[in-house]
Design a protein around this motif. Structure first.
Motif, PDB file in Angstrom:
ATOM      1  N   HIS A  60       3.797   2.029  -7.152  1.00 60.80           N
ATOM      2  CA  HIS A  60       2.707   1.166  -7.624  1.00 60.80           C
ATOM      3  C   HIS A  60       3.150   0.309  -8.808  1.00 60.80           C
ATOM      4  O   HIS A  60       2.914  -0.911  -8.846  1.00 60.80           O
ATOM      5  CB  HIS A  60       1.506   2.032  -8.031  1.00 60.80           C
ATOM      6  CG  HIS A  60       0.515   1.349  -8.912  1.00 60.80           C
ATOM      7  ND1 HIS A  60      -0.314   0.340  -8.463  1.00 60.80           N
ATOM      8  CD2 HIS A  60       0.237   1.510 -10.240  1.00 60.80           C
ATOM      9  CE1 HIS A  60      -1.077  -0.083  -9.472  1.00 60.80           C
ATOM     10  NE2 HIS A  60      -0.755   0.610 -10.548  1.00 60.80           N
ATOM     11  N   THR A  64      -1.183  -0.983  -3.950  1.00 61.51           N
ATOM     12  CA  THR A  64      -2.379  -0.180  -4.194  1.00 61.51           C
ATOM     13  C   THR A  64      -2.145   1.238  -3.700  1.00 61.51           C
ATOM     14  O   THR A  64      -1.617   1.453  -2.608  1.00 61.51           O
ATOM     15  CB  THR A  64      -3.586  -0.764  -3.449  1.00 61.51           C
ATOM     16  OG1 THR A  64      -3.816  -2.092  -3.919  1.00 61.51           O
ATOM     17  CG2 THR A  64      -4.841   0.074  -3.669  1.00 61.51           C
ATOM     18  N   ALA A 103       0.843  -1.200   0.000  1.00 58.86           N
ATOM     19  CA  ALA A 103       0.000   0.000   0.000  1.00 58.86           C
ATOM     20  C   ALA A 103       0.875   1.246   0.000  1.00 58.86           C
ATOM     21  O   ALA A 103       1.929   1.279   0.634  1.00 58.86           O
ATOM     22  CB  ALA A 103      -0.921   0.021   1.222  1.00 58.86           C
ATOM     23  N   TYR A 155      -3.746   4.589  -2.318  1.00 67.05           N
ATOM     24  CA  TYR A 155      -4.943   5.093  -1.648  1.00 67.05           C
ATOM     25  C   TYR A 155      -4.855   6.614  -1.551  1.00 67.05           C
ATOM     26  O   TYR A 155      -3.850   7.158  -1.087  1.00 67.05           O
ATOM     27  CB  TYR A 155      -5.059   4.517  -0.233  1.00 67.05           C
ATOM     28  CG  TYR A 155      -5.273   3.025  -0.181  1.00 67.05           C
ATOM     29  CD1 TYR A 155      -6.560   2.479  -0.150  1.00 67.05           C
ATOM     30  CD2 TYR A 155      -4.189   2.145  -0.146  1.00 67.05           C
ATOM     31  CE1 TYR A 155      -6.764   1.106  -0.088  1.00 67.05           C
ATOM     32  CE2 TYR A 155      -4.375   0.771  -0.090  1.00 67.05           C
ATOM     33  CZ  TYR A 155      -5.663   0.265  -0.060  1.00 67.05           C
ATOM     34  OH  TYR A 155      -5.862  -1.101  -0.003  1.00 67.05           O
ATOM     35  N   HIS A 212      -6.107   4.121  -8.668  1.00 60.97           N
ATOM     36  CA  HIS A 212      -6.062   4.257  -7.217  1.00 60.97           C
ATOM     37  C   HIS A 212      -7.361   3.741  -6.611  1.00 60.97           C
ATOM     38  O   HIS A 212      -8.356   3.513  -7.312  1.00 60.97           O
ATOM     39  CB  HIS A 212      -5.864   5.721  -6.816  1.00 60.97           C
ATOM     40  CG  HIS A 212      -7.025   6.602  -7.185  1.00 60.97           C
ATOM     41  ND1 HIS A 212      -7.237   7.042  -8.478  1.00 60.97           N
ATOM     42  CD2 HIS A 212      -8.054   7.114  -6.447  1.00 60.97           C
ATOM     43  CE1 HIS A 212      -8.323   7.784  -8.522  1.00 60.97           C
ATOM     44  NE2 HIS A 212      -8.844   7.842  -7.294  1.00 60.97           N
ATOM     45  N   THR A 213      -7.348   3.598  -5.301  1.00 62.92           N
ATOM     46  CA  THR A 213      -8.537   3.268  -4.528  1.00 62.92           C
ATOM     47  C   THR A 213      -8.909   4.473  -3.689  1.00 62.92           C
ATOM     48  O   THR A 213      -8.065   5.024  -2.972  1.00 62.92           O
ATOM     49  CB  THR A 213      -8.283   2.050  -3.614  1.00 62.92           C
ATOM     50  OG1 THR A 213      -8.032   0.900  -4.429  1.00 62.92           O
ATOM     51  CG2 THR A 213      -9.480   1.783  -2.718  1.00 62.92           C
TER      52      THR A 213
END
Length: 445
Positions: free
Chosen positions: A67, A73, A49, A75, A86-87
């Motif tokens: 990434h 991931t 992350a 964020y 992205h999240t």
């Protein structure tokens, strides 16, 4: 919960790595991801992350490169309008990393898209506050009036900061640790303490932003006395919204010339050597922005003097040092503006005359004195009553205001900025004698 704080001293920037059960989260990474990869290897863990508290204005982040190279991931808040995969990470959103739970709180104020990250395990609560809450201060609200997908006025953001501080932290415990993205010396706040971390309880007691006050009082205090905004800040916000390109690829195409003075006439040259070496021997057209120490604010002043898109050559005394300087250029996203890297030949090219300090002390009226400190500094005190005040970040645009009838002496508060300022004035007023008062200014304070 194992947390590693990384510090970039020149930018007063803190980034973080958190490891749990073989997994690592990175928060607000700097441009070069190598330090985070080394941390993961040392802990036999995998980066899964990377979290951005907001699109930073003062440095370029490696979130997209991390990434692509690790599969982690990204964020970040949906309000960012990020142009990379992205999240969304906003109020109520959460994810697990080993035995740590990460949750987002939207805390607008420094920017409309700022978040604070709450990390919890069975033993502790940690807040990664980005540029919202610092030790002793909060983030400035005046950087997003003209940059980014979601713009906001400084007044609007100052009011949002009031509500973030007043309401967003009220359910969190006093013992929660505070880890900000910046410390003292950063331009993202104005009165940060020297400590690199704090607790929420300590901030509730000692941070001016938590004291009882009306919204109007808070807004007035927050907006008053903020520092200047370097040219590059908007460029950095936009670059971070897009995601910066791979650092190694970005630097690999820049040509190197060893012991060369082959620079086109009229080219802008940034000479990163010590001021003594620069004054002895430099190329015409050079600005001396020193990068000889890790604490020197080279990045800030490069981005305050040179504008986004403006091409320049980079000079240092050795090949090793010119590449180190290039790495620092990349921290603010200016690497694509570098036309070439140079080390200089030994023969004299151009030099500065040394100021006769005794004559200057006895006959200051025989000189035009230019004070290039920031407005806040000159408002508080002037070393010479007759000095013309032009802040360094405005000097290139305002050099026409400097009369050329007398020799000119440029000064700041300690010598670093006057090395740059005197070289800028010398390039503008080529037929006038220009002197740098340098660290001798301390005699007049």
């Amino acid at each position: 919960m194992k947390i590693k704080q990384f510090e970039d001293k020149a930018l007063s920037h803190f980034s973080y790595a958190i490891v749990s059960n073989g997994k690592v989260a990175i928060i607000d990474p700097e441009r070069d991801p190598a330090i985070y990869y080394a941390f993961a290897e040392e802990n036999q863990a995998k980066i899964t992350a990377v979290i951005e508290t907001h699109p930073h204005a003062d440095f370029i982040s490696a979130h997209l490169q991390i990434h692509k190279e690790t599969g982690a991931t990204i964020y970040t808040s949906k309000n960012v309008g990020a142009q990379y995969a992205h999240t969304a990470f906003d109020d109520g959103d959460h994810f697990k990393l080993g035995d740590i739970s990460f949750e987002a709180i939207n805390t607008p104020g420094h920017s409309p898209d700022s978040i604070t990250i709450v990390a919890k395990n069975a033993d502790q609560t940690v807040l990664f506050t980005g540029d919202t809450l610092f030790v002793g201060d909060v983030g400035r609200p005046d950087l997003r009036e003209s940059n980014g997908n979601k713009k906001a006025t400084r007044m609007e953001l100052a009011r949002q900061m009031y509500h973030s501080i007043k309401h967003k932290f009220d359910k969190l415990p006093d013992e929660a640790l505070i880890y900000p993205a910046h410390g003292a010396g950063s331009l993202c706040g104005k009165s940060m303490g020297d400590a690199s971390s704090s607790t929420l309880g300590n901030e509730r007691k000692g941070n001016w932003a938590f004291k009882e006050q009306t919204e109007e009082q808070f807004v007035d205090a927050l907006l008053e006395g903020q520092a200047f905004i370097p040219h590059y800040f908007g460029h950095a916000v936009d670059t971070n919204k897009e995601g910066a390109e791979n650092l190694s690829l970005a630097l690999s195409a820049i040509p190197l010339k060893v012991s060369s003075d082959a620079v086109p006439a009229g080219a802008l040259i940034i000479d990163t050597r010590d001021e003594a070496a620069f004054k002895k021997n430099h190329l015409p057209g050079s600005f001396n922005i020193m990068a000889t120490g890790v604490k020197m604010s080279f990045e800030t002043w490069l981005g305050a003097i040179v504008k986004p898109g403006e091409q320049f050559y980079l000079v240092s005394e050795t090949v090793e040092n010119v590449y180190k300087s290039l790495q620092r250029v990349a921290k603010i996203g200016f690497e694509r503006q570098v036309k070439g890297l140079l080390t200089l030949p030994e023969h004299a090219l151009k030099h500065f005359q040394t100021l006769d300090l005794s004559h200057f002390e006895e006959h200051t009226d025989a000189y035009t004195i230019v004070d290039i400190r920031n407005k806040k500094e000159t408002d508080e005190s002037k070393f010479f009553a007759s000095a013309l005040t032009i802040p360094l970040h405005e000097l290139r645009e305002r050099a026409d205001e400097i009369p050329a009838e007398k020799p000119i002496v440029v000064h700041c508060a300690g010598g670093y900025r006057s090395a740059a300022g005197s070289s800028i004035v010398a390039n503008h007023l080529k037929d006038t004698m220009i002197y740098d008062l340098s660290d001798a200014v301390k005699k007049f304070q």
